[in-house]
Scaffold this active site. Sequence first.
Site, short mmCIF file in Angstrom:
data_model
loop_
_atom_site.label_atom_id
_atom_site.label_comp_id
_atom_site.label_asym_id
_atom_site.label_seq_id
_atom_site.Cartn_x
_atom_site.Cartn_y
_atom_site.Cartn_z
N GLY A 46 0.86 -1.17 0.00
CA GLY A 46 0.00 0.00 0.00
C GLY A 46 0.89 1.21 0.00
O GLY A 46 1.80 1.32 -0.82
N GLU A 47 0.70 2.09 0.97
CA GLU A 47 1.54 3.27 1.10
C GLU A 47 2.04 3.31 2.53
O GLU A 47 1.25 3.50 3.46
CB GLU A 47 0.70 4.51 0.75
N SER A 48 3.34 3.12 2.69
CA SER A 48 3.88 2.96 4.05
C SER A 48 3.67 4.19 4.93
O SER A 48 3.47 4.07 6.14
CB SER A 48 5.35 2.58 4.00
N CYS A 77 6.15 -5.29 0.55
CA CYS A 77 6.28 -3.96 -0.04
C CYS A 77 6.14 -2.86 1.02
O CYS A 77 7.01 -2.74 1.87
CB CYS A 77 5.30 -3.80 -1.20
N ARG A 103 12.91 3.32 -0.43
CA ARG A 103 11.56 3.36 -0.99
C ARG A 103 11.59 3.74 -2.47
O ARG A 103 12.48 4.47 -2.91
CB ARG A 103 10.69 4.37 -0.23
N ILE A 137 5.59 -3.32 -7.54
CA ILE A 137 4.81 -2.10 -7.81
C ILE A 137 5.35 -0.96 -6.94
O ILE A 137 5.21 -0.99 -5.71
CB ILE A 137 3.31 -2.32 -7.50
N ARG A 138 5.95 0.00 -7.57
CA ARG A 138 6.61 1.10 -6.82
C ARG A 138 7.34 0.54 -5.60
O ARG A 138 7.18 0.99 -4.47
CB ARG A 138 5.59 2.16 -6.40
N HIS A 174 4.95 -8.52 -4.24
CA HIS A 174 3.59 -8.77 -3.76
C HIS A 174 3.10 -10.19 -4.02
O HIS A 174 2.34 -10.42 -4.97
CB HIS A 174 2.61 -7.84 -4.49
N GLU A 176 0.80 -11.68 -2.71
CA GLU A 176 -0.66 -11.71 -2.59
C GLU A 176 -1.35 -11.36 -3.91
O GLU A 176 -2.55 -11.52 -4.05
CB GLU A 176 -1.13 -10.77 -1.46
N1 GLN Z 1 5.87 2.98 -2.69
C1 GLN Z 1 5.15 2.53 -1.53
C2 GLN Z 1 5.75 3.07 -0.24
O1 GLN Z 1 6.72 3.69 -0.25
C3 GLN Z 1 5.08 1.02 -1.49
C4 GLN Z 1 4.35 0.48 -2.69
C5 GLN Z 1 3.66 -0.83 -2.48
O2 GLN Z 1 3.41 -1.27 -1.36
N2 GLN Z 1 3.30 -1.44 -3.58
O3 GLN Z 1 5.27 2.88 0.79
#
Ligand code: GLN
Length: 192
Positions: A46-48, A77, A103, A137-138, A174, A176
Site C-alpha cells: 500500500g503506502e507505508s 512492499c 523506498r 509495484i513502486r 507482492h 498476494e
Molecule cells: N511505494 C510505496 C511506499 O513507499 C510502497 C508500494 C507498495 O506497497 N506497492 O510505501
Amino acid sequence: MKIGILALQGDFAEHISMLKQIGVDTVEVRLPKHLDGLDGLIMPGGESTTIGKLAVAYDLMEPLKQFGKSHAVWGTCAGAIFLSKDASSDQPLLGLMNIKVQRNAFGRQVESFETDLEIDELMKATGTEHPYHAVFIRAPIIESVSGNVKVLAALDDGRIVAAQEGRWLATSFHPELTSDARFHEFFISLVS
Ligand code: GLN
C-alpha cells in the site's frame, strides 16, 4: 492457527483470500485488541506513510512492536518498509527488522515490473523446483541487512528483494497479487 492481517490501508483483502485458499483463518487488525490470540501477522502493500500515520492514530505502534517481538511477522512492499529499522525517511516505522530499505527504488508506477526469482529457501520449504514469479509495484529494495538477517532473494544485479530474520519476513514484491501460494505457505511454516 489464526493469522492477523493489518487492515489499515493497502491490499490486505488479497492476503486474506490467499490465506483462505490454503485453509488458514484470518483476522483483520485495525485496533490493538484485534492482536489478541493471533499466531502471526501480515502487513500488506500500500503506502507505508499512510499505514504508519494510521497506526499512530489507532494507538497500534506499541502493540504491534510488542506483538512482533514474540511472533512471526511478514511485510510485503509497504509492509516491509513499515517493518524495517531504517527507511531513510521521516515516517513511523515499527523498527523491528534489521534491514535498511530504499523506498520507490525502481521509480514511478509506470516502472513497475514482474520477474522470475530463484528462491532456494522457498523451493526447499515447499518441495518445489520452479522459480517464483514476483510482482513489483513502486517497490522498495532492501539496501542493506545486518544482525541475523538472511537474504532470500536478489535481482540479477544483486539488489536484495526478500529477506528473513528469524520469524520476520520482508519482501519487496507482492505474493498476494499472484496465484502462487508458496510464499504464504513459507510464512505459515515460520509461524508454526
Ligand atoms: N511505494 C510505496 C511506499 O513507499 C510502497 C508500494 C507498495 O506497497 N506497492 O510505501
